[in-house]
Write a protein that holds these residues in place. Sequence first.
Motif, mmCIF file in Angstrom:
data_model
loop_
_atom_site.group_PDB
_atom_site.id
_atom_site.type_symbol
_atom_site.label_atom_id
_atom_site.label_comp_id
_atom_site.label_asym_id
_atom_site.label_seq_id
_atom_site.Cartn_x
_atom_site.Cartn_y
_atom_site.Cartn_z
ATOM 1 N N SER A 66 7.487 85.073 14.665
ATOM 2 C CA SER A 66 8.271 83.839 14.717
ATOM 3 C C SER A 66 8.050 83.078 16.022
ATOM 4 N N ASP A 67 7.584 83.755 17.065
ATOM 5 C CA ASP A 67 7.285 83.086 18.335
ATOM 6 C C ASP A 67 5.931 82.360 18.324
ATOM 7 N N ASP A 68 5.080 82.682 17.362
ATOM 8 C CA ASP A 68 3.733 82.110 17.314
ATOM 9 C C ASP A 68 3.655 80.774 16.593
ATOM 10 N N LEU A 69 4.736 80.362 15.915
ATOM 11 C CA LEU A 69 4.708 79.138 15.122
ATOM 12 C C LEU A 69 5.787 78.180 15.605
ATOM 13 N N GLU A 70 5.412 76.931 15.804
ATOM 14 C CA GLU A 70 6.352 75.881 16.194
ATOM 15 C C GLU A 70 6.501 74.932 15.003
ATOM 16 N N VAL A 71 7.749 74.690 14.603
ATOM 17 C CA VAL A 71 8.041 73.835 13.450
ATOM 18 C C VAL A 71 8.859 72.640 13.929
ATOM 19 N N ASN A 72 8.382 71.419 13.629
ATOM 20 C CA ASN A 72 9.080 70.194 14.014
ATOM 21 C C ASN A 72 9.134 69.243 12.825
ATOM 22 N N VAL A 73 10.203 68.431 12.774
ATOM 23 C CA VAL A 73 10.313 67.366 11.779
ATOM 24 C C VAL A 73 10.620 66.078 12.521
ATOM 25 N N GLN A 74 9.794 65.053 12.256
ATOM 26 C CA GLN A 74 10.025 63.741 12.848
ATOM 27 C C GLN A 74 9.449 62.696 11.909
#
Length: 153
Positions: A66-74
């Motif tokens: 879970s630390d290896d993936l960055e999830v963003n919504v914009q």
Amino acid sequence: MFGDLRRFDTNQSQGLDWFQQFLDEFFPESWAADIRSVPRGSFPMINVGRTDDAIRVYVFAAGLSSDDLEVNVQDNVLSLKGKRETVAPAPQGEGKRPYFRRERFDGEFARSIALPDGLDVDRAEARFHDGVFEVLLPKREELKPRRIDIQAA
């Protein structure tokens, strides 16, 4: 008959790389692309589903934490960024080739997915289990289907 094909002085694995590159150039991605396909080598693979209540994005990323993936919504775009490390070291020594065949991608990656309007991104959630990330993006209440009861007159 096939003498021209033999003019390249390559060993077997380099020849396979050359042939794959030739096919990629001869058949561009748009030639066979449809809604279910992505360019070769895309990582991570994803599934996107819709229910009456939410959009669910499943990200298949075996070997990541879970630390290896960055999830963003914009602006109705879901962005996935991260880095995948090499698992197996290359053989060392004189005359040894690093790999005979290598299909697993390693290094930095990024993918973006367009989302529909009407999502409540403030209530978005992400979960991780066995190499699959699930991103839940609930729909705004005013956009959810509502049942209207019929009253007798």
